[in-house]
Write an enzyme that holds these catalytic residues in place. Structure first.
Site, short mmCIF file in Angstrom:
data_model
loop_
_atom_site.label_atom_id
_atom_site.label_comp_id
_atom_site.label_asym_id
_atom_site.label_seq_id
_atom_site.Cartn_x
_atom_site.Cartn_y
_atom_site.Cartn_z
N TYR A 123 0.80 -1.22 0.00
CA TYR A 123 0.00 0.00 0.00
C TYR A 123 0.83 1.28 0.00
O TYR A 123 0.32 2.35 -0.25
CB TYR A 123 -0.90 0.01 1.24
CG TYR A 123 -2.34 -0.21 0.90
CD1 TYR A 123 -2.81 -1.48 0.62
CD2 TYR A 123 -3.23 0.85 0.85
CE1 TYR A 123 -4.13 -1.69 0.32
CE2 TYR A 123 -4.56 0.64 0.54
CZ TYR A 123 -5.00 -0.63 0.28
OH TYR A 123 -6.31 -0.83 -0.01
N LYS A 170 1.73 -14.33 5.18
CA LYS A 170 2.09 -15.32 4.17
C LYS A 170 3.61 -15.52 4.25
O LYS A 170 4.34 -15.39 3.25
CB LYS A 170 1.65 -14.80 2.78
CG LYS A 170 1.79 -15.80 1.65
CD LYS A 170 0.60 -16.73 1.53
CE LYS A 170 0.85 -17.77 0.45
NZ LYS A 170 -0.20 -18.78 0.38
N ASP A 203 -4.35 -17.27 3.14
CA ASP A 203 -5.33 -18.00 2.30
C ASP A 203 -6.15 -18.96 3.14
O ASP A 203 -7.38 -19.04 3.01
CB ASP A 203 -4.66 -18.69 1.10
CG ASP A 203 -3.32 -19.31 1.41
OD1 ASP A 203 -2.80 -19.08 2.51
OD2 ASP A 203 -2.78 -20.03 0.55
N ASP A 227 -6.89 -4.99 4.31
CA ASP A 227 -7.86 -4.33 3.44
C ASP A 227 -8.87 -5.37 2.94
O ASP A 227 -10.09 -5.18 3.01
CB ASP A 227 -7.11 -3.70 2.26
CG ASP A 227 -8.02 -2.97 1.32
OD1 ASP A 227 -8.99 -2.35 1.78
OD2 ASP A 227 -7.76 -3.01 0.10
MG MG Z 1 -10.81 -1.29 1.28
#
Ligand code: MG
Ligand code: NAI
Length: 332
Positions: A123, A170, A203, A227
């Site tokens: 991000y 991850k 996942d 997010d």
């Molecule tokens: Mg969002």
């Protein structure tokens, strides 16, 4: 008395803020409310979506309750949320996800909180073009960023009587970046022996969330996974319209609903103030006002379970104001 900056915002913002303030005043919060402009209202009055005066008030008083803001169509405007996040280093994005009465969903017993790192990861937007056909984005993870979000999650758990924290990552694939994030979480976890800690690969976490969501309590995760997971979890309890959010830093904290300004129903008394009221509850908890927060939450849940009280978007017969009345009547 503590001063709280109130940003009613656009569209349904002023209507839902009015009810939220009535409720905060009904439980006699020891606050003074300082109203400031942001959004289209601010653009018309001051020529800026986020006037200097508003930023200064947030900087000075440190706490803001914010309604939704209409994003003007056309370029040239920087996202208000990004500006606020950067200006005040609001590194922690907190989104509680609970089942609400009157909201039909697939699962019952969901009661969790997602704590998302808000400043780094993919991000951060560090990207470059390698050649005409290749682009790269850099995933930046730091010890400082990972430790402070992890500590925030454990502190939140401790203060709010939560029992478990799960770090979502991850690290099996991104051994350096997610590996660092995970190690920081593990180190912080040692300082909170009373809180059960585990880590879950992202996942698998998605699969677990849509099969057995009630197993989660507090989730701490990076910016991008957070997010995605926070919208997934909002979907589990009825969608983005009913969930609150908080952006929290060391110097300032801003509480706001996840939904937008709903221009299609603005000014008609149809807007559901639930998400903003829950955002105010988060603000109270942040300020240590847990008793008032519990009282409001109990009254809100009571009003939501009454078809005559809740608003039309939830199949009820209430208006924005009559729903506010119904909550106030239940404050006890
Ligand atoms: Mg969002
Ligand atoms: P939206 O969330 O405003 O509306 C989507 C649908 O949900 C509409 O049908 C609306 O009537 C309904 N809805 C939303 N909140 C509701 C509430 N509290 N009670 C009852 N119904 C509700 O999303 P949309 O239409 O995509 O965006 C409208 C404006 O809001 C845009 O300018 C957008 O940029 C802005 N926006 C602002 C956000 C913020 O300030 N944090 C977040 C999301 C959108």
């Amino acid at each position: 008395m503590r001063k709280i900056v109130i940003l009613p915002g656009d569209g349904i913002g002023p209507e839902i803020m009015e009810q939220t303030l009535r409720i905060l005043k009904a439980v006699e919060c020891p606050f003074e409310y300082i109203e400031k402009d942001a959004g289209m209202t601010a653009l018309e009055k001051h020529g800026s979506l986020l006037p200097e005066d508003t930023l200064q008030a947030i900087g000075e008083f440190g706490i803001a309750l914010k309604g939704p803001i209409t994003t003007p169509v056309g370029g040239g405007f920087k996202s208000i949320n990004v500006t606020l996040r950067q200006t005040f280093d609001l590194y922690s994005n907190v989104r509680p996800v609970i089942n609400l009465p009157g909201v039909q969903t697939r699962f019952d017993n969901i009661d969790m909180v997602i704590v998302r790192e808000n400043t780094e990861d993919l991000y951060a937007g560090i990207e470059h073009q390698v050649d005409a056909d290749t682009a790269e984005s850099i995933k930046r993870i730091t010890r400082k960023g990972s430790t402070r979000i992890s500590r925030y999650a454990f502190e939140y758990a401790r203060k709010n009587g939560r029992k478990k924290v799960a770090a979502v990552h991850k690290a099996n694939i991104m051994k350096l970046s997610d590996g660092l994030f995970l190690r920081c979480c593990q180190e912080v976890a040692k300082e909170y022996p009373e809180i059960e800690f585990r880590d879950v690969i992202v996942d698998n976490c998605c699969m677990q969330l849509v099969v057995k969501p009630e197993q989660f309590d507090v989730i701490v995760t990076g910016n991008l996974y957070g997010d995605i997971l926070s919208d997934l979890c909002a979907g589990l309890v009825g969608g983005l319209g009913v969930v609150p959010g908080a952006n929290i830093g060391e110097r300032a904290a801003i509480f706001e609903p996840v939904h937008g300004s709903a221009p299609d129903i603005a000014g008609q008394g149809k807007a559901n103030p639930t998400a903003l009221i829950q955002s105010a509850v988060l603000m109270l908890r942040h300020l240590g006002e847990n008793e008032r927060a519990d009282r409001i939450m109990k009254a809100l849940l009571g009003a939501l379970s009454d078809i005559n009280a809740r608003t039309g978007d939830l199949g009820g017969k209430g208006t924005t104001r009559s729903f506010g009345d119904a909550i106030i009547a239940r404050l006890g």
